[in-house]
Design a protein around this motif. Structure first.
Motif, PDB file in Angstrom:
ATOM      1  N   VAL A 112      11.725   4.707  -3.725  1.00  0.00           N
ATOM      2  CA  VAL A 112      11.779   3.581  -2.782  1.00  0.00           C
ATOM      3  C   VAL A 112      13.173   2.968  -2.663  1.00  0.00           C
ATOM      4  O   VAL A 112      13.455   2.284  -1.688  1.00  0.00           O
ATOM      5  CB  VAL A 112      10.752   2.487  -3.160  1.00  0.00           C
ATOM      6  N   ILE A 209      10.745  -5.090  -6.496  1.00  0.00           N
ATOM      7  CA  ILE A 209       9.877  -4.320  -7.377  1.00  0.00           C
ATOM      8  C   ILE A 209       9.381  -5.274  -8.450  1.00  0.00           C
ATOM      9  O   ILE A 209      10.184  -5.950  -9.117  1.00  0.00           O
ATOM     10  CB  ILE A 209      10.623  -3.119  -7.987  1.00  0.00           C
ATOM     11  N   ARG A 228       2.371 -11.007  -0.656  1.00  0.00           N
ATOM     12  CA  ARG A 228       3.187 -10.310   0.338  1.00  0.00           C
ATOM     13  C   ARG A 228       3.343 -11.145   1.613  1.00  0.00           C
ATOM     14  O   ARG A 228       4.434 -11.212   2.198  1.00  0.00           O
ATOM     15  CB  ARG A 228       2.558  -8.959   0.660  1.00  0.00           C
ATOM     16  N   ARG A 239       9.928  -5.591   2.096  1.00  0.00           N
ATOM     17  CA  ARG A 239       9.872  -4.346   1.305  1.00  0.00           C
ATOM     18  C   ARG A 239       9.514  -4.712  -0.136  1.00  0.00           C
ATOM     19  O   ARG A 239      10.376  -5.073  -0.945  1.00  0.00           O
ATOM     20  CB  ARG A 239      11.200  -3.598   1.383  1.00  0.00           C
ATOM     21  N   HIS A 241       7.147  -3.674  -3.614  1.00  0.00           N
ATOM     22  CA  HIS A 241       6.425  -2.620  -4.324  1.00  0.00           C
ATOM     23  C   HIS A 241       5.981  -3.131  -5.695  1.00  0.00           C
ATOM     24  O   HIS A 241       6.802  -3.302  -6.600  1.00  0.00           O
ATOM     25  CB  HIS A 241       7.306  -1.380  -4.502  1.00  0.00           C
ATOM     26  N   ASN A 242       4.701  -3.387  -5.811  1.00  0.00           N
ATOM     27  CA  ASN A 242       4.106  -3.692  -7.105  1.00  0.00           C
ATOM     28  C   ASN A 242       4.002  -2.395  -7.900  1.00  0.00           C
ATOM     29  O   ASN A 242       3.982  -1.299  -7.338  1.00  0.00           O
ATOM     30  CB  ASN A 242       2.713  -4.283  -6.868  1.00  0.00           C
ATOM     31  N   PHE A 243       3.978  -2.488  -9.230  1.00  0.00           N
ATOM     32  CA  PHE A 243       3.698  -1.289 -10.017  1.00  0.00           C
ATOM     33  C   PHE A 243       2.860  -1.645 -11.228  1.00  0.00           C
ATOM     34  O   PHE A 243       2.815  -2.788 -11.682  1.00  0.00           O
ATOM     35  CB  PHE A 243       4.980  -0.547 -10.433  1.00  0.00           C
ATOM     36  N   LEU A 255       3.223   3.341  -8.783  1.00  0.00           N
ATOM     37  CA  LEU A 255       3.963   2.532  -7.819  1.00  0.00           C
ATOM     38  C   LEU A 255       3.155   2.282  -6.553  1.00  0.00           C
ATOM     39  O   LEU A 255       2.458   3.181  -6.059  1.00  0.00           O
ATOM     40  CB  LEU A 255       5.261   3.263  -7.474  1.00  0.00           C
ATOM     41  N   GLU A 256       3.261   1.070  -6.048  1.00  0.00           N
ATOM     42  CA  GLU A 256       2.636   0.714  -4.780  1.00  0.00           C
ATOM     43  C   GLU A 256       3.356   1.443  -3.654  1.00  0.00           C
ATOM     44  O   GLU A 256       4.592   1.419  -3.573  1.00  0.00           O
ATOM     45  CB  GLU A 256       2.724  -0.795  -4.577  1.00  0.00           C
ATOM     46  N   GLY A 257       2.595   2.108  -2.810  1.00  0.00           N
ATOM     47  CA  GLY A 257       3.184   2.897  -1.737  1.00  0.00           C
ATOM     48  C   GLY A 257       3.551   2.067  -0.528  1.00  0.00           C
ATOM     49  O   GLY A 257       3.363   0.849  -0.485  1.00  0.00           O
ATOM     50  N   PRO A 258       4.091   2.728   0.491  1.00  0.00           N
ATOM     51  CA  PRO A 258       4.487   2.012   1.716  1.00  0.00           C
ATOM     52  C   PRO A 258       3.328   1.298   2.395  1.00  0.00           C
ATOM     53  O   PRO A 258       3.549   0.342   3.149  1.00  0.00           O
ATOM     54  CB  PRO A 258       5.036   3.138   2.607  1.00  0.00           C
ATOM     55  N   GLY A 260       1.230  -0.580   0.980  1.00  0.00           N
ATOM     56  CA  GLY A 260       1.186  -1.923   0.422  1.00  0.00           C
ATOM     57  C   GLY A 260      -0.120  -2.349  -0.181  1.00  0.00           C
ATOM     58  O   GLY A 260      -0.249  -3.480  -0.640  1.00  0.00           O
TER      59      GLY A 260
END
Length: 349
Positions: A112, A209, A228, A239, A241-243, A255-258, A260
């Motif tokens: 990302v 992130i 968000r 932009r 991205h949670n993980f 990882l959280e993808g696009p 969301g």
């Protein structure tokens, strides 16, 4: 180079033989693990046809047992979790294992961020990474992430107080082009979002992130969707991205993808959702206990772990990236709170 490339059939074919190999490696190199396998019906030579058949360890076991597959003199680093009851997991790494986790974490995050290091705003205090041999889970997470940034600015001072001057200085220098923001979720909300909203700071070029700390945000009625929405509406930051990850499988982040709204498994890891009563694997759509598997743990038997987190797989090979897409729903009732950002005590904004 992305590490979200394998569809589920390809991943299963690649992971299973490597996980079997790791099981035998850890059996041969650790008497405690060998005894566990023998006592739970996993003798040498047992045939495994599926990842879900592999022997798992409860993640809590690392709080009560020193489980490692390397001699004491090979221990390069000991990582500790941030449990709230005083019991902590201890994870033993040699130099090779430490290098591998750094390398694979990098490959995951660069999916990302891209290959170039970005200016980085760290929503934490620099004091968290002072002791480089023994880290808390939060410290290990911060130290692992700072390598992906440059021109670091810490949003909190050494006493844990948010610094508006530091954040403004960072944005003045770097805010007109892409920059990286990292922090644990609750701290990002309390010490960056609320600061940015109050002072009308523009974070629109940021890539955030974040992970952990949802328990305290639930008390504030802030879930992932509201998190968000608020950042987008009040700061311009989109932009995000949670993980999901843990010190017991350091180097692996889901990882959280696009899209969301889902987490994804990198090519070297996977999840199995189990019924908490029968331990049987569950199909997509049915929530249960999260089991995490990874080919990274070579210095300790952490390659197949049953967590105390509840989750659900939403679908397989039907999202932004291939493989399983899933969500974490919370902790098993009566399970210990994870710690990390939830145990942070700092000054109020």
């Amino acid at each position: 180079m992305s590490v979200f490339t394998l569809d589920q059939a390809q991943k299963d074919a690649r992971l299973l033989p490597r996980l079997i190999e790791l099981t035998e490696r850890h059996r041969a190199r650790g008497a405690a693990y060998a005894n566990i396998l023998a006592a739970t019906g996993h003798p040498v030579g047992r045939v495994y046809r599926d990842t879900a058949e592999l022997p798992w360890l409860p993640v809590r076991l690392f709080k009560t047992r020193a489980l490692k597959s390397i001699p004491d003199e090979a221990v390069f680093k000991v990582l500790t979790s941030s449990g709230t009851t005083g019991d902590v997991s201890r994870i033993y790494l040699d130099k090779e294992a430490a290098a591998a986790q750094t390398r694979m974490l990098g490959a995951t995050i660069q999916t990302v961020l891209g290959p170039r290091r970005l200016p980085m705003l760290v929503v934490d205090t620099k004091a968290i990474i002072k002791d480089r041999r023994s880290f808390s889970a939060r410290g290990a997470g911060v130290l692992g992430m700072v390598t992906f940034g440059r021109d670091h600015v810490w949003a909190l001072d050494d006493e844990g107080r948010p610094s508006l001057a530091a954040v403004r200085s960072f944005l003045d220098a770097h805010g007109d082009r892409p920059f990286l923001v990292f922090g644990f979720t609750f701290m990002v909300w309390l010490y960056l979002y609320e600061l940015a909203r109050e002072h009308k700071l523009d974070l629109s070029n940021g890539i955030l992130i974040h992970s952990g700390g949802w328990k305290k945000l639930a008390d504030r009625r802030v879930g992932n969707a509201e998190f968000r929405r608020a950042f987008r509406s009040d700061t311009g930051l989109t932009r995000i991205h949670n993980f999901y990850g843990m010190v017991e499988q350091i180097g692996v982040v889901y990882l959280e993808g696009p899209d969301g709204d889902s987490l994804y498994c990198p090519d070297f890891a996977d999840v199995v959702i189990r019924d908490p009563d029968t331990w049987e694997p569950l199909p997509p759509g049915r929530p249960g206990l999260v089991e995490v598997v990874s080919t990274l743990p070579e210095s300790y038997p952490g390659h197949v772990l049953l967590t105390e987190d509840l989750g659900v797989v939403h679908g397989v090979d039907d999202g932004s990236w291939p493989g399983k897409r899933f969500s974490i729903l919370g902790r098993l009732p009566r399970a210990e709170a994870r710690g990390c950002s939830d145990t942070f005590v700092g000054a109020s904004v």
